[in-house]
Design an enzyme around this catalytic site. Structure first.
Site, PDB file in Angstrom:
ATOM      1  N   ARG A 270       0.395  -0.646   0.165  1.00  0.00           N
ATOM      2  CA  ARG A 270       0.096  -0.180  -0.056  1.00  0.00           C
ATOM      3  C   ARG A 270       1.052   1.509  -0.517  1.00  0.00           C
ATOM      4  O   ARG A 270       1.868   1.487   0.835  1.00  0.00           O
ATOM      5  CB  ARG A 270      -0.875   0.211   1.381  1.00  0.00           C
ATOM      6  CG  ARG A 270      -1.893  -1.140   1.325  1.00  0.00           C
ATOM      7  CD  ARG A 270      -2.226  -1.016   2.525  1.00  0.00           C
ATOM      8  NE  ARG A 270      -3.184  -2.371   2.174  1.00  0.00           N
ATOM      9  CZ  ARG A 270      -4.612  -2.768   2.829  1.00  0.00           C
ATOM     10  NH1 ARG A 270      -5.119  -1.600   4.382  1.00  0.00           N
ATOM     11  NH2 ARG A 270      -5.703  -3.947   3.306  1.00  0.00           N
ATOM     12  N   ARG A 285       1.806   1.199  10.683  1.00  0.00           N
ATOM     13  CA  ARG A 285       1.425   1.874   8.362  1.00  0.00           C
ATOM     14  C   ARG A 285       2.472   1.764   7.771  1.00  0.00           C
ATOM     15  O   ARG A 285       3.394   1.919   8.261  1.00  0.00           O
ATOM     16  CB  ARG A 285       1.036   2.872   8.791  1.00  0.00           C
ATOM     17  CG  ARG A 285      -0.213   2.912   9.637  1.00  0.00           C
ATOM     18  CD  ARG A 285      -0.659   4.946   9.621  1.00  0.00           C
ATOM     19  NE  ARG A 285      -1.886   4.963  10.193  1.00  0.00           N
ATOM     20  CZ  ARG A 285      -2.787   4.853   9.586  1.00  0.00           C
ATOM     21  NH1 ARG A 285      -3.082   4.679   8.958  1.00  0.00           N
ATOM     22  NH2 ARG A 285      -3.735   4.988  10.201  1.00  0.00           N
ATOM     23  N   GLU A 357      -6.386  -0.655  15.119  1.00  0.00           N
ATOM     24  CA  GLU A 357      -7.510  -0.932  14.701  1.00  0.00           C
ATOM     25  C   GLU A 357      -6.325  -2.793  14.071  1.00  0.00           C
ATOM     26  O   GLU A 357      -4.861  -2.274  13.928  1.00  0.00           O
ATOM     27  CB  GLU A 357      -7.540  -0.706  12.791  1.00  0.00           C
ATOM     28  CG  GLU A 357      -8.096  -1.807  12.024  1.00  0.00           C
ATOM     29  CD  GLU A 357      -7.913  -1.370  10.772  1.00  0.00           C
ATOM     30  OE1 GLU A 357      -8.124  -2.258   9.459  1.00  0.00           O
ATOM     31  OE2 GLU A 357      -8.038   0.323  10.850  1.00  0.00           O
ATOM     32  N   SER A 360     -10.703  -5.838  10.020  1.00  0.00           N
ATOM     33  CA  SER A 360     -12.086  -5.380   9.800  1.00  0.00           C
ATOM     34  C   SER A 360     -12.127  -6.656   9.025  1.00  0.00           C
ATOM     35  O   SER A 360     -12.040  -6.541   8.129  1.00  0.00           O
ATOM     36  CB  SER A 360     -11.404  -4.054   9.344  1.00  0.00           C
ATOM     37  OG  SER A 360     -11.980  -2.979   8.988  1.00  0.00           O
ATOM     38  N   ARG A 398       1.100  -5.821  12.705  1.00  0.00           N
ATOM     39  CA  ARG A 398       0.344  -5.460  14.556  1.00  0.00           C
ATOM     40  C   ARG A 398       0.310  -6.223  15.197  1.00  0.00           C
ATOM     41  O   ARG A 398      -0.060  -5.784  16.211  1.00  0.00           O
ATOM     42  CB  ARG A 398      -0.807  -4.956  13.423  1.00  0.00           C
ATOM     43  CG  ARG A 398      -0.636  -3.589  12.810  1.00  0.00           C
ATOM     44  CD  ARG A 398      -2.064  -2.890  12.704  1.00  0.00           C
ATOM     45  NE  ARG A 398      -1.835  -1.328  11.207  1.00  0.00           N
ATOM     46  CZ  ARG A 398      -1.967  -0.263  11.470  1.00  0.00           C
ATOM     47  NH1 ARG A 398      -3.829  -0.856  12.325  1.00  0.00           N
ATOM     48  NH2 ARG A 398      -2.362   0.536  10.685  1.00  0.00           N
TER      49      ARG A 398
END
Length: 436
Positions: A270, A285, A357, A360, A398
């Site tokens: 990403r 991130r 987070e 999801s 994460r």
């Protein structure tokens, strides 16, 4: 992609539902106007084709009677030219309607909280392990010695951000020694759990074509966020959701096979690694990270239940790892483009003093299936779109961050969660890895 028939029949409801998702009122009006024009042209073409058939019959009759057919021939040629011109106009209108519809997000389910951003998200439940073994509790203040995961990782020599940046740029890293082993242990553990829960494990392509990115809703809207393969209409996947969900694109799935559950570990790429200046350090991130993805295909009357099951599958991983978390339902303004309803799992990071987070889980209903043409035959034998669901189970980096922060000791060592020890040859603490 939304159903144009639904939008035509429910204009007021659709306008409000799309406004809840941040779509300005004129956007739907423009789409429906273009769609009406397109339908008007189709009706005109049908009318002219009937006229052409009539002229053709006149010509045939005149020739049989050995009469002059030149007037009828002239009339038919004029009609044929008009049809050709309208067909060209229709092609352009089809593209306009498709392009406009492709930029509309999914409509949220009725029980999704309405709000512009994350402030409107609603907590459903939270979970804390009973035995914290001296680790800081969610509701208590973190002790002074507690370090953020990137400092622990660097101190132990198991995360190397400096060399990652040297070789690839910001937001890349090397996992070294026990860091690499922990990451590998985690995704193997996650895949094993999902297999026990009935998911079929896959290894997917990590490069996909543009139609696959369109199918899951990343294109056309988020094309600038993707890592493209130069000179080819291909992209490095931002999540295995793309390659997994497109597995059945253009196919009719036997009804008796539904629901289908599949899972895969993949790297994810990403460009948009978040807001400038936020989470510039650490594993939160990154431009490249590993993720275990869950995807389901279900009949429309199964998908709500499958969303809850998939959420529980992700929770199971966190509970077995002993990591505190909560589950929230995302608001209309915070949901992803393709989602009709999303549950986020956020894990507690004590050094940040906040939930972040880690998964999801979304039900997209028939939004993606309409783009990908994935169907099944219902009880009446008619083709119907399946519902697709996707969720992280979990984002691996994460999870590493959460373990380093929640399992650290005052002496700088980090305990290995019990369920991971068999994957690390029985090792109970992470070892310092010297750099060579």
């Amino acid at each position: 992609m939304l159903d144009l028939k639904y939008l035509r029949k429910n204009q007021e409801v659709a306008r409000q539902k799309l406004a809840d998702r941040g779509v300005q009122g004129g956007v739907l009006a423009d789409l429906l106007a273009a769609d009406q024009k397109r339908r008007d042209v189709i009706a005109k073409v049908e009318e002219l084709k009937a006229k052409r058939n009539e002229a053709s019959d006149k010509i045939a009759f005149a020739k049989r009677q050995k009469e002059d057919a030149s007037a009828a021939i002239q009339e038919m040629q004029a009609v044929a030219k008009e049809i050709k011109d309208l067909d060209q106009e229709l092609e352009g209108l089809d593209q306009v309607v498709k392009d406009q519809a492709a930029h509309l997000p999914n409509i949220a389910e009725d029980d999704v909280p309405v709000g512009p951003d994350e402030e409107a998200n609603v907590e459903i439940r939270n979970w804390e392990p009973e035995d914290y073994q001296g680790r800081p509790l969610v509701k208590t203040e973190a002790p002074a010695w507690l370090k953020p995961h990137y400092e622990i990782g660097e101190d132990l020599g198991i995360l190397d951000f400096e060399r990652g940046a040297k070789v690839s740029g910001a937001r890349f890293l090397y996992y070294v020694g026990d860091g690499a082993r922990l990451e590998r242990a985690l995704y193997n553990f996650m895949l094993d759990q999902h297999r026990e829960e009935g998911y079929t494990e896959m290894i997917t392509p990590i490069v996909v074509n543009d139609s696959a990115m369109f199918g899951t809703g990343q294109y056309p809207k988020f094309q600038d966020d993707a890592y493209r393969v130069e000179g080819l209409n291909q992209t490095y996947i931002p999540t295995a959701e793309v390659s997994l969900t497109n597995y059945y694109s253009g196919e009719t799935i036997p009804a008796e096979d539904l629901p289908i559950s599949i899972t895969a570990l993949s790297p994810s790429f990403r460009k948009e690694a978040g807001a400038a200046g936020r989470d510039t350090r650490g594993l939160i991130r990154l431009h490249q990270f590993n993720k275990v993805e869950m995807v389901k295909f279900a009949k429309p009357d199964q998908s709500d239940q499958e969303l809850e099951k998939m959420t529980n599958n992700a929770e199971n991983i966190l509970q077995k790892l002993g990591l505190p978390y909560h589950v929230i339902t995302l608001s209309t303004g915070d949901m992803g483009f393709s989602a009709a309803k999303t549950h986020d799992l956020e894990v507690w990071l004590p050094a940040q003093g906040m939930y972040r987070e880690i998964s999801s889980v979304s039900n997209t209903r028939d939004f993606q299936a309409r783009r990908m043409h994935i169907t099944y035959r219902n009880e009446d034998g008619k083709l119907e779109l399946v519902h697709t669901l996707n969720g992280s189970g979990l984002a691996v980096g994460r999870t590493v961050a959460a373990i380093l922060e929640n399992y650290q000791n005052e002496d700088g060592t980090v305990m290995v969660p019990e369920v991971l020890r068999p994957y690390l040859g029985g090792q109970e603490t992470l070892q310092v890895t010297p750099h060579h």
